[in-house]
Scaffold this active site. Structure first.
Site, mmCIF file in Angstrom:
data_model
loop_
_atom_site.group_PDB
_atom_site.id
_atom_site.type_symbol
_atom_site.label_atom_id
_atom_site.label_comp_id
_atom_site.label_asym_id
_atom_site.label_seq_id
_atom_site.Cartn_x
_atom_site.Cartn_y
_atom_site.Cartn_z
ATOM 1 N N SER A 1 43.799 41.580 45.348
ATOM 2 C CA SER A 1 43.642 43.034 45.264
ATOM 3 C C SER A 1 42.248 43.378 45.027
ATOM 4 C CB SER A 1 44.275 43.522 43.950
ATOM 5 O OG SER A 1 43.841 44.735 43.722
ATOM 6 N N HIS B 1 45.182 43.466 49.555
ATOM 7 C CA HIS B 1 45.845 44.707 48.737
ATOM 8 C C HIS B 1 44.771 45.674 48.489
ATOM 9 C CE1 HIS B 1 49.310 46.460 46.450
ATOM 10 N NE2 HIS B 1 48.236 46.638 45.458
ATOM 11 N N ASP C 1 44.033 49.300 46.611
ATOM 12 C CA ASP C 1 44.600 50.146 45.542
ATOM 13 C C ASP C 1 43.969 51.452 45.620
ATOM 14 O OD1 ASP C 1 46.714 48.606 44.053
ATOM 15 O OD2 ASP C 1 44.879 47.431 43.503
ATOM 16 N N MET D 1 43.830 55.215 43.998
ATOM 17 C CA MET D 1 44.077 55.868 42.716
ATOM 18 C C MET D 1 43.512 57.352 42.758
ATOM 19 S SD MET D 1 43.714 52.937 39.949
ATOM 20 C CE MET D 1 44.215 51.179 40.437
ATOM 21 N N HIS E 1 48.247 50.696 48.610
ATOM 22 C CA HIS E 1 49.152 50.980 47.600
ATOM 23 C C HIS E 1 48.512 52.208 46.928
ATOM 24 C CE1 HIS E 1 50.444 49.922 43.327
ATOM 25 N NE2 HIS E 1 50.882 51.092 43.536
ATOM 26 N N MET F 1 48.447 55.213 44.825
ATOM 27 C CA MET F 1 48.873 55.753 43.630
ATOM 28 C C MET F 1 48.416 57.241 43.402
ATOM 29 S SD MET F 1 48.087 52.375 41.408
ATOM 30 C CE MET F 1 47.324 51.608 42.910
ATOM 31 N N MET G 1 56.187 46.912 40.057
ATOM 32 C CA MET G 1 55.016 47.144 39.214
ATOM 33 C C MET G 1 55.267 46.228 38.191
ATOM 34 S SD MET G 1 52.703 48.763 41.021
ATOM 35 C CE MET G 1 51.487 48.364 39.583
ATOM 36 N N ASP H 1 53.190 43.272 41.598
ATOM 37 C CA ASP H 1 52.057 43.796 41.531
ATOM 38 C C ASP H 1 51.429 43.912 40.085
ATOM 39 O OD1 ASP H 1 49.231 44.886 42.016
ATOM 40 O OD2 ASP H 1 49.993 46.620 42.605
HETATM 41 C C1 DX5 Z 1 47.220 48.279 39.387
HETATM 42 C C2 DX5 Z 1 47.073 47.949 40.680
HETATM 43 C C3 DX5 Z 1 47.069 46.417 41.090
HETATM 44 C C4 DX5 Z 1 45.902 45.867 40.178
HETATM 45 C C5 DX5 Z 1 46.318 44.443 39.906
HETATM 46 O O1 DX5 Z 1 47.565 49.648 39.295
HETATM 47 O O2 DX5 Z 1 48.185 48.489 41.344
HETATM 48 O O3 DX5 Z 1 47.105 46.188 42.568
HETATM 49 O O4 DX5 Z 1 44.769 45.501 40.971
HETATM 50 O O5 DX5 Z 1 45.407 43.851 39.272
HETATM 51 P P1 DX5 Z 1 45.728 42.456 38.353
HETATM 52 O O6 DX5 Z 1 46.229 41.623 39.112
HETATM 53 O O7 DX5 Z 1 44.267 42.148 37.489
HETATM 54 O O8 DX5 Z 1 46.610 42.873 37.208
HETATM 55 ZN ZN ZN Z 2 48.453 47.779 43.599
#
Ligand code: DX5
Ligand code: ZN
Length: 219
Positions: free
Chosen positions: A9, A34, A36, A38, A67, A69, A138, A176
């Site tokens: 990620s 990956h 993310d 947000m 991903h 969010m 998750m 994840d």
């Molecule tokens: C959290 C993200 C994850 C995050 C995971 O909301 O969706 O993808 O980057 O990070 P780690 O592996 O540090 O938990």
């Molecule tokens: Zn993620």
């Protein structure tokens, strides 16, 4: 059983050295990127958006797994397709018309993913599983990297695997949050196909070695 994939990620990368970290993943034994996204509304944090993904896409040589969010993800499906995203995952909790959203993602030529928050039951996917390319379970509450893994995840993976087999679906199971060498093997044994790892990879002394060790663990 096919090989479990590793998706570092980028949330945990050094954004001041983004190209360097993207090249590290390119050269490593990792399978996917990956990414993310947000929005500060669906989750209490803001990460990065289109300009950053555009830069990553210019250098990345592996699958881009994004991903979202964010609330109302339908607004940006075409934008992410144009950026070169391969897998686009939306949150179950952010979609009023999930079936329509999945069709729209696939209509843009991407694979369609659905992410479930820790409180969301697997059974809610009974009626859409055959339309879903990837379910992201998750294993932390979304919003931040570096949180600890929620143990109930194993049971969710097993339930989802059972549903996928029963429905004769070809959906991949992704995990994840909080993935490390302590839980990777057990997750794979429960039925996980893709493991996302952020801080465990990027905060280690040698991320390339950490990815290699994770792969060896899963071989
Ligand atoms: C959290 C993200 C994850 C995050 C995971 O909301 O969706 O993808 O980057 O990070 P780690 O592996 O540090 O938990
Ligand atoms: Zn993620």
């Amino acid at each position: 059983m096919s090989k479990t994939l590793i998706a570092p990620s980028i949330l945990a990368a050094d954004f001041g050295n983004l190209q360097r970290d993207v090249e590290m993943v390119n050269q490593s034994q990792a399978d996917w990127f990956h990414l993310d996204v947000m929005d500060g509304v669906f989750v209490p944090n803001i990460s990065f958006g289109m300009p950053v993904i555009k830069s990553i896409a210019q250098h990345a040589t592996k699958i881009l797994d994004t991903h979202l969010m964010i609330v109302d993800p339908d607004r940006y499906i075409k934008t992410f397709a144009d950026l070169g995203v391969n897998y686009l995952t939306v949150h179950y909790e952010a979609c009023n018309h999930l079936h329509r959203t999945l069709q729209a993602i696939k209509g843009e030529g991407m694979k369609a993913g659905v992410a479930l928050n820790p409180h969301t039951n697997i059974s809610l996917l009974e009626d859409t599983i055959n339309d879903i390319d990837l379910v992201c379970i998750m294993s932390v509450n979304p919003g931040f990297g570096g949180q600890s893994f929620i143990e109930n995840t194993y049971e969710k993976v097993e339930k989802l695997k059972e549903m996928i087999l029963r429905k004769n679906a070809s959906t991949l199971i992704q995990i994840d949050g909080g993935v490390t060498n302590k839980n990777a093997k057990q997750l794979a044994a429960a039925g996980a196909d893709v493991l996302v790892a952020g801080s465990y990879v990027f905060r280690s002394e040698n991320p390339t070695e950490t990815i290699k060790n994770l792969q060896n663990l899963l071989a």
